[in-house]
Design an enzyme around this catalytic site. Structure first.
Site, PDB file in Angstrom:
ATOM      1  N   ASP A 136      15.540  27.943 -73.905  1.00 56.77           N
ATOM      2  CA  ASP A 136      15.942  28.066 -72.507  1.00 56.77           C
ATOM      3  C   ASP A 136      16.573  26.788 -71.974  1.00 56.77           C
ATOM      4  OD1 ASP A 136      14.423  30.381 -72.966  1.00 56.77           O
ATOM      5  OD2 ASP A 136      13.782  30.474 -70.888  1.00 56.77           O
ATOM      6  N   SER A 143       5.779  33.581 -76.140  1.00 57.62           N
ATOM      7  CA  SER A 143       6.180  32.275 -75.630  1.00 57.62           C
ATOM      8  C   SER A 143       4.959  31.360 -75.640  1.00 57.62           C
ATOM      9  CB  SER A 143       6.715  32.419 -74.198  1.00 57.62           C
ATOM     10  OG  SER A 143       6.972  31.151 -73.633  1.00 57.62           O
ATOM     11  N   ARG A 171       1.938  20.794 -64.495  1.00 54.96           N
ATOM     12  CA  ARG A 171       3.212  20.891 -63.788  1.00 54.96           C
ATOM     13  C   ARG A 171       3.406  19.836 -62.701  1.00 54.96           C
ATOM     14  NH1 ARG A 171       4.587  22.779 -68.185  1.00 54.96           N
ATOM     15  NH2 ARG A 171       4.994  24.989 -68.421  1.00 54.96           N
ATOM     16  N   ASP A 200       5.246  28.701 -62.483  1.00 53.90           N
ATOM     17  CA  ASP A 200       5.715  27.337 -62.700  1.00 53.90           C
ATOM     18  C   ASP A 200       6.863  26.949 -61.778  1.00 53.90           C
ATOM     19  OD1 ASP A 200       3.826  26.700 -64.559  1.00 53.90           O
ATOM     20  OD2 ASP A 200       5.065  27.163 -66.298  1.00 53.90           O
TER      21      ASP A 200
END
Length: 404
Positions: free
Chosen positions: A17, A181, A96, A125
């Site tokens: 990505d 993922s 994060r 996220d």
């Protein structure tokens, strides 16, 4: 090539990505600075640097934020006994804001007006990254490709991303057959998406990754000693890494859950949080041993709210800062040593000791009266039964009247 739009700092992982996003941002006219956070994942960082440079990043930052992640984010969560929806130890949610804080620092250092990330438009996220960025730098502008129609309509699925990567010579470590993922940091490894989107599918693919004996507790963990071989770790980062290594061998900390995302949908995730699981159980026990009962009740409510705020991305909110300070204050008596073992995925508490213990062996003993008069319990029971007697007396009257 589009006209220059200025500099954007991209939170870059080196995966499919963000590699495609890096090239796409250049297509849109941005000068791209790539930022890769070392937060404890197993990664060839120099290979990732070379890859970003080859894709056209004008500069690449690789920042080791592992120590601050443990000391400034994981330790407050351990103090809080933070647990989202009774099960999730918040590994990604804690990482994060730590990653995004450095993202903002680099943007300010580079004089960049923009930051970008590869978080999807359906997940948590995106919220966590952007709330941190806006809190720390209100004037920053966020480019979120997965929310831009010109991006997600062009790339509706992984196949289109793979075709784009092939066309632009982007080497990627994934194939169309990759069934899920994965995201990794010091706190945990998470697996989601792909075949795991079907909640009935049983995942047999991963052993959990952590465990050790005897973490000490003194407001924050200060030392772990393996009573088997005498090995000791004292620094925050070394201690945490060691617990991860030991606990992983015993399958500690693996959960398979369906959770409620902040954006409003349920999602299925598999998490491996070895060291975090050990420390959660150790801290929970030493806290019960040393903290006043009524204070602990209040603190449990604060922990629940803290966990929700962290999960939803509000680490840098005034309410979360207030909660962290309240929780930190509650930890003053939480000092001591825990002895525990791990075996076949379980953490077993073996014993505890503390100079601040509220446990009075003589008072609780069945063999010694101590400073307690058993006869006093009669009045205590009578007073507490008064409310129950009155309630059921009234219920009896109402029942009789309804039967007439």
């Amino acid at each position: 090539m589009a006209q220059s739009k200025g500099t954007v700092v991209l939170a870059y992982s080196g995966g499919l990505d963000t590699s495609c996003i890096l090239v796409w941002l250049k297509e849109q006219g941005y000068d791209v600075v790539a930022y890769l956070a070392n937060i404890g994942q197993k990664e060839d960082f120099e290979a990732a640097r070379k890859k970003a440079q080859a894709l056209g990043a004008k500069k690449v930052y690789i920042e080791d934020i592992s120590r601050e992640f443990v000391e400034e984010f994981i330790w407050p969560a351990v103090q809080a006994n933070a647990l989202y929806e009774d099960r999730y130890l918040l590994g990604t949610a804690l990482a994060r804001p730590c990653i995004a804080r450095k993202l903002v620092e680099i943007a300010q250092r580079e004089g960049a007006q923009y930051v970008a990330h590869g978080a999807t438009g359906k997940g948590n996220d995106q919220v966590r990254f952007e709330l941190t960025c806006y809190a720390l730098c209100p004037k920053i502008k966020v480019v979120a490709p997965w929310r831009l129609p010109e991006f997600y309509q062009r790339f509706p699925g992984r196949r289109e991303l793979m075709d784009y990567a092939k066309k632009h010579g982007i080497p990627v470590p994934v194939t169309p057959q990759t069934p899920w993922s994965m995201d990794e940091n010091l706190m945990h490894i998470s697996y989601e998406a792909g075949i795991l989107e079907n909640p009935k599918v049983i995942d047999h693919g991963h052993p959990a990754s952590t465990a050790a004996t005897g973490p000490g507790a003194s407001r924050v963990p200060v030392k772990v000693t393996n009573t088997g071989d005498g090995a000791t770790r004292s620094s925050a980062l070394e201690l945490f890494v060691y617990l991860n290594d030991i606990a992983g061998k015993h399958g500690v900390g693996r959960i398979d859950i369906v959770e409620n995302r902040f954006v409003g949908m349920k999602s299925r995730g598999i998490y491996e949080t070895p060291a975090g699981t050990i420390l959660y159980h150790a801290h929970l026990d030493i806290e019960a041993f040393t903290m006043d009962r009524e204070v602990r009740k209040i603190k449990q409510g604060l922990s629940l709210k803290f966990s929700e705020l962290v999960y939803n991305g509000f680490w840098h909110s005034p309410e979360c800062e207030f909660l962290r300070e309240c929780i930190r204050r509650s930890q003053e008596p939480v000092v001591g040593t825990m002895r525990l073992s791990v075996f076949k995925g379980q953490v077993y508490i073996l014993g505890r000791e503390s100079p601040r213990s509220l446990y009075n062996e003589e008072l609780v003993s069945m063999n010694v009266q101590g400073d307690y008069e058993p006869a006093d319990a009669t009045g205590f029971i009578n007073i507490n039964s008064l409310r129950l007697k009155e309630y059921h007396r009234l219920q009896s009257k109402v029942t009789v009247k309804q039967d007439e």
